[in-house]
Scaffold this motif. Structure first.
Motif, PDB file in Angstrom:
ATOM      1  N   ARG A 277       0.819  -1.211   0.000  1.00 22.86           N
ATOM      2  CA  ARG A 277       0.000   0.000   0.000  1.00 22.86           C
ATOM      3  C   ARG A 277       0.855   1.264   0.000  1.00 22.86           C
ATOM      4  O   ARG A 277       0.390   2.325  -0.432  1.00 22.86           O
ATOM      5  N   TRP A 281      -0.292   4.447  -2.217  1.00 22.78           N
ATOM      6  CA  TRP A 281      -0.563   5.767  -1.644  1.00 22.78           C
ATOM      7  C   TRP A 281       0.378   6.823  -2.210  1.00 22.78           C
ATOM      8  O   TRP A 281      -0.058   7.939  -2.530  1.00 22.78           O
ATOM      9  N   HIS A 327      -7.264   1.700  -1.504  1.00 24.52           N
ATOM     10  CA  HIS A 327      -6.927   0.957  -0.286  1.00 24.52           C
ATOM     11  C   HIS A 327      -6.698   1.887   0.905  1.00 24.52           C
ATOM     12  O   HIS A 327      -5.887   1.609   1.782  1.00 24.52           O
ATOM     13  N   ASN A 328      -7.432   2.977   0.920  1.00 21.79           N
ATOM     14  CA  ASN A 328      -7.446   3.896   2.055  1.00 21.79           C
ATOM     15  C   ASN A 328      -8.648   4.819   1.879  1.00 21.79           C
ATOM     16  O   ASN A 328      -8.720   5.580   0.911  1.00 21.79           O
ATOM     17  N   THR A 374      -6.808   0.932   5.743  1.00 24.04           N
ATOM     18  CA  THR A 374      -6.221   0.025   4.743  1.00 24.04           C
ATOM     19  C   THR A 374      -7.165  -0.327   3.601  1.00 24.04           C
ATOM     20  O   THR A 374      -6.739  -0.928   2.622  1.00 24.04           O
ATOM     21  N   GLU A 375      -8.445   0.010   3.732  1.00 25.55           N
ATOM     22  CA  GLU A 375      -9.406  -0.256   2.656  1.00 25.55           C
ATOM     23  C   GLU A 375     -10.296   0.956   2.458  1.00 25.55           C
ATOM     24  O   GLU A 375     -10.550   1.710   3.406  1.00 25.55           O
TER      25      GLU A 375
END
Length: 407
Positions: A277, A281, A327-328, A374-375
Motif C-alpha cells: 500500500r 498511496w 486501499h485507504n 487500509t481499505e
C-alpha cells in the motif's frame, strides 16, 4: 396489505442480505491474491441488473410507506436522512469537473437511494420491534449459504482461508466482522435478546478466524475489548482518532502542498509497506501533485472503476495496473473530492457523530474509522462497512426501545 406489512417488518433483513452478497453469490473457485478484487466494479451485467432492480424497488417501497405512514419519522430521524442526502449531494456536485460525468451522476444517485433505503428499512424494522429477528434470520441464511459453498468445494481459497460465497477472504472477513458487531450491539442494547443470537455470534467468530483476514480479526478484537471494558473511553478516543487519520491522509498533505514543501505519508514508509500500500498511496499523492487535483479532485467515482486505468497506474510492468481501489478511505475521499470536498465531508461526519449519545454506538465507530486505514469503504457502493456506518448513525437517532405497533 399482508405483503406490505411483511416487507416493512423484514425489509431490513433483505437489505442486510443483499449487502452481504447473499443474492449475488460467487460460488466459483477462487484464488488468493495480494489485492483481492473485492471493490472492483462488477462486469456481470446480470448482477448489475439485479442490484439496480432491488435497490430501486426497496427505495420506492419505503418512500411510499414513509409518505403514506409518516409515523416512523420524527425530527431527528428526518434530519439524519437530509444530512446523508446532503453528503451524497456533495458527490453529485463533483459532476461539474468529473471526466466521467455519467458515472458520477449514476453512482451519486445510487448512494442517495442506498442511504435512504438502509436507514428507513431499519426504522420500520425497529418500529415493528423486529430488529433482532431480522438479524437472526439473515445470519442463519448466511451461515447456510456459506455451508453450501464449502460443500461445493468453493468455500476455501488455495491458501486454506475461508471465502464462502464472497469474492475474497478480506471481503468475507469484513462482512462477518460487521455482522458480529451488530450482534454485540443488539445483545447490549436489547434486554430481551434470545440465546440463539449468542450461539450465532460464537459460530460467526469461529468463521471470522477461519477467514484468516488479519485486519478484520485484529480490529474485531480491539472493538471487543473496548466494547466490554472501556466504553466510556469513546468520548475522547473516537473523535481524536478520526481527526488524526484525516490530518495524516488529507489535511497535512493538502496544506503542505499549498503552503510548504509537499509532505505525505509516502515520504516516510517504504513502497512495500502494508502489503504494497505504500507504493499505491505514494502514486496517488504524486498524481494529485502532478495534475494539480488537490483542490477539487477527479470527481466522485471518476478515478478507479471507470473502465480506464488512471495514467499514474497504467504501467504494464507493475501490479499497479491491476489495482482498482485506493486501499485507504481517507485518500479515497481526497482523490475524488479534493481538499474542499473532503473538508465538507469531514464536517458532516463530525456533525452526525455529535448526535450519538450512546457510548456503545460510539465505540462501534472505531471499526469503520480504522478499517478505512487500509481499505476504501466510505461511500463505496453497497459495502458492508459503509452499510454498518449508516446503521450506527441511524440507531443513534432512534428512541429505543420502540413500542410495538398496535394490531
Amino acid at each position: 396489505m399482508y405483503f406490505v406489512r411483511l416487507l416493512e417488518k423484514y425489509g431490513f433483513a433483505l437489505v442486510l442480505l443483499f449487502c452481504f452478497g447473499f443474492f449475488t453469490p460467487d460460488l466459483t473457485p477462487k484464488l488468493g491474491l495480494m489485492f483481492e478484487e473485492s471493490y472492483k466494479a462488477s462486469g456481470d451485467t446480470k448482477g448489475n441488473v439485479v442490484k439496480q432492480a432491488f435497490w430501486l424497488f426497496m427505495f420506492f417501497f419505503f418512500m411510499w410507506r414513509s409518505v403514506k405512514c409518516p409515523y416512523v419519522f420524527d425530527k431527528r430521524k428526518a434530519g439524519l436522512i437530509l444530512v446523508l442526502l446532503m453528503l451524497c449531494g456533495i458527490a453529485l456536485v463533483s459532476v461539474l469537473w468529473s471526466d466521467f460525468p455519467q458515472l458520477t451522476i449514476k453512482r451519486s444517485i445510487f448512494q442517495m437511494l442506498f442511504c435512504f433505503t438502509v436507514v428507513t428499512s431499519l426504522y420500520f424494522t425497529l418500529y415493528h420491534n423486529n430488529f433482532e429477528k431480522c438479524l437472526v434470520i439473515a445470519s442463519v441464511l448466511i451461515l447456510l449459504l456459506t455451508l453450501v459453498a464449502v460443500l461445493k468445494g468453493t468455500g476455501f481459497s488455495t491458501g486454506g482461508s475461508l471465502i464462502g460465497f464472497s469474492k475474497g477472504k478480506n471481503m468475507l472477513g469484513q462482512n462477518i466482522m460487521v455482522l458480529l458487531a451488530l450482534m454485540f450491539l443488539t445483545l447490549k442494547m436489547n434486554v430481551t435478546s434470545s440465546r440463539i443470537l449468542i450461539y450465532l455470534a460464537a459460530v460467526f467468530f469461529v468463521l471470522l478466524l477461519m477467514t484468516q483476514s488479519k485486519t478484520s480479526i485484529m480490529l474485531f478484537a480491539l472493538f471487543s475489548v473496548l466494547f466490554k471494558y472501556l466504553p466510556n473511553l469513546s468520548r475522547l478516543l473516537i473523535p481524536s482518532l478520526f481527526i488524526v487519520l484525516c490530518s495524516i491522509f488529507i489535511l497535512i498533505p493538502s496544506f503542505s502542498y499549498f503552503f510548504v514543501d509537499f509532505i505525505h505519508i509516502g515520504n516516510y514508509i517504504s513502497p512495500s509497506a502494508i502489503t504494497g500500500r505504500g507504493l499505491i498511496w505514494t502514486t496517488l499523492y504524486d498524481d494529485l501533485d502532478i495534475y494539480n487535483k488537490f483542490y477539487l479532485g477527479y470527481g466522485y467515482s471518476s478515478y478507479f472503476q471507470t473502465g480506464v486505468v488512471p495514467l499514474m497506474f497504467d504501467d504494464d510492468w507493475s501490479y499497479l495496473k491491476r489495482i482498482g481501489s485506493t486501499h485507504n478511505g481517507y485518500i479515497d475521499i481526497l482523490i475524488q473530492l479534493g481538499v474542499i470536498g473532503s473538508c465538507a465531508v469531514m464536517a458532516i461526519i463530525i456533525f452526525i457523530y455529535k448526535g450519538i449519545n450512546n457510548n456503545y454506538l460510539k465505540i462501534a465507530c472505531i471499526i469503520p474509522i480504522i478499517y478505512n486505514f487500509t481499505e476504501a469503504t466510505f461511500m463505496r457502493d453497497q459495502t458492508m462497512m459503509w452499510f454498518f456506518t449508516l446503521i450506527i448513525f441511524a440507531i443513534s437517532r432512534a428512541a429505543l426501545p420502540v413500542k410495538r405497533e398496535s394490531k
